[in-house]
Design a protein around this motif. Sequence first.
Motif, short mmCIF file in Angstrom:
data_model
loop_
_atom_site.label_atom_id
_atom_site.label_comp_id
_atom_site.label_asym_id
_atom_site.label_seq_id
_atom_site.Cartn_x
_atom_site.Cartn_y
_atom_site.Cartn_z
N GLU A 8 0.91 -1.52 -0.25
CA GLU A 8 -0.50 -0.38 0.38
C GLU A 8 1.07 0.98 0.36
O GLU A 8 1.42 1.58 0.69
CB GLU A 8 -0.85 0.39 1.21
N VAL A 9 0.74 2.02 -0.92
CA VAL A 9 1.71 2.97 -0.62
C VAL A 9 0.42 4.42 -1.12
O VAL A 9 -0.45 4.72 -1.95
CB VAL A 9 2.56 3.08 -2.32
N ILE A 10 0.88 5.75 -0.11
CA ILE A 10 0.29 6.65 -0.89
C ILE A 10 1.39 7.58 -0.49
O ILE A 10 2.31 7.58 -0.55
CB ILE A 10 -0.20 6.95 1.28
N LEU A 11 1.15 8.74 -0.75
CA LEU A 11 2.21 10.41 -0.73
C LEU A 11 1.62 11.74 -0.28
O LEU A 11 0.40 11.77 0.05
CB LEU A 11 1.88 10.76 -2.59
N ILE A 12 2.14 12.23 0.42
CA ILE A 12 2.15 12.85 1.41
C ILE A 12 2.78 14.17 0.95
O ILE A 12 4.31 14.07 1.12
CB ILE A 12 2.20 12.63 3.14
N GLY A 13 2.39 15.27 0.84
CA GLY A 13 2.85 16.33 -0.39
C GLY A 13 2.68 17.72 0.81
O GLY A 13 2.44 17.55 2.12
N LEU A 14 3.08 18.75 -0.15
CA LEU A 14 3.08 19.79 0.97
C LEU A 14 1.88 21.12 0.54
O LEU A 14 2.27 22.03 0.23
CB LEU A 14 4.60 20.65 1.23
N ASP A 15 0.64 21.33 1.11
CA ASP A 15 -0.12 21.82 0.20
C ASP A 15 0.34 23.75 0.28
O ASP A 15 0.77 24.03 1.00
CB ASP A 15 -1.62 21.54 0.57
N GLY A 16 -0.25 23.63 -1.28
CA GLY A 16 0.52 25.14 -1.39
C GLY A 16 1.34 25.53 -2.05
O GLY A 16 1.86 26.25 -2.51
N SER A 17 2.89 24.42 -2.01
CA SER A 17 3.56 24.36 -2.31
C SER A 17 3.92 24.58 -3.96
O SER A 17 3.11 23.83 -4.73
CB SER A 17 4.70 23.22 -2.26
N PRO A 18 4.58 25.49 -5.35
CA PRO A 18 4.65 25.67 -5.95
C PRO A 18 5.55 23.93 -6.81
O PRO A 18 4.89 23.86 -7.51
CB PRO A 18 5.69 26.34 -6.83
N SER A 19 5.87 23.49 -5.94
CA SER A 19 6.67 22.10 -6.25
C SER A 19 5.27 20.76 -5.93
O SER A 19 5.30 19.70 -6.65
CB SER A 19 7.99 21.82 -6.13
N THR A 20 5.62 20.80 -4.54
CA THR A 20 4.89 19.88 -4.18
C THR A 20 3.81 19.69 -3.74
O THR A 20 2.90 18.38 -2.52
CB THR A 20 5.62 18.94 -2.38
N LEU A 54 1.19 23.63 4.41
CA LEU A 54 2.40 24.44 4.96
C LEU A 54 2.43 25.30 4.76
O LEU A 54 3.05 26.43 5.14
CB LEU A 54 3.72 23.44 5.48
N ASP A 55 1.88 25.99 3.31
CA ASP A 55 2.11 26.51 2.47
C ASP A 55 0.75 27.48 2.04
O ASP A 55 0.48 27.85 0.97
CB ASP A 55 3.19 26.55 1.62
N MET A 56 0.27 27.10 2.91
CA MET A 56 -0.90 28.05 2.42
C MET A 56 -1.28 29.78 3.26
O MET A 56 -2.16 30.04 3.04
CB MET A 56 -2.16 27.08 3.00
N GLY A 57 -0.08 30.42 3.44
CA GLY A 57 -0.44 31.21 4.15
C GLY A 57 -0.20 31.39 5.36
O GLY A 57 0.50 32.06 5.99
N ARG A 58 -0.26 30.09 6.32
CA ARG A 58 -0.52 30.41 7.34
C ARG A 58 -0.16 28.88 7.62
O ARG A 58 -0.92 28.33 6.99
CB ARG A 58 -1.39 31.03 8.55
#
Length: 203
Positions: free
Chosen positions: A103-115, A169-173
């Motif tokens: 089982e593979v999941i992905l956790i990124g960084l919302d708000g980031s231009p890349s991740t 983390l990258d959503m402005g606050r």
Amino acid sequence: MTQAAPAQAPRKVALLANCLLNQNAKVCEGANYRGVVSPVVAALRSRGYVLQQLPCPELAFAGVRRWWAVYEQYDTPAYRAHCRQLAKAVAPLIESYLRHGDEVILIGLDGSPSTGVRFTSSAPDWGGRPNRPADDWQILPRPGIWIEELQAELARRGLPPLPATGWALDMGRCDEAGSQQDLEQFLDRVGAAGAHDRGAASS
């Protein structure tokens, strides 16, 4: 006669944006935690996930002294080619997990231009270095460039989209409580879907 070794049981693997396990990779003033984002790590470990750190495309492309940017500034042929090369290097490992039944999941960084997974930052008029706090940007409901290229590479290999979410983390606050709730709900949904699939396979 030598007996064959028993097959390894499927694992639960979480692919994490690099900066979730290394806040030192963030742009100047972008880190909110010392070292790792501990709430993410704790939530995943409590559910038995193996943690797999993804590369940071921005760090490799622009270095540690880069400034904060938005989707449009990174949406260039050179940066997309860079992300595609990283995706081609990472995809075989992900494919091996999936072929094994992990089982593979992905956790990124919302708000980031890349991740960013669910959201990315946008400001079409940004050119050079921003002048915080005067500069402003929008949050759009779309993935960042690195996530786009990684998912595209997996699709080229005939693999399904990974269940994915992002820590905001990258959503402005940084809303840690909201991010924690989102992550817990996502993991509960993934766990319930996995239990249903295992039950269907054994019936």
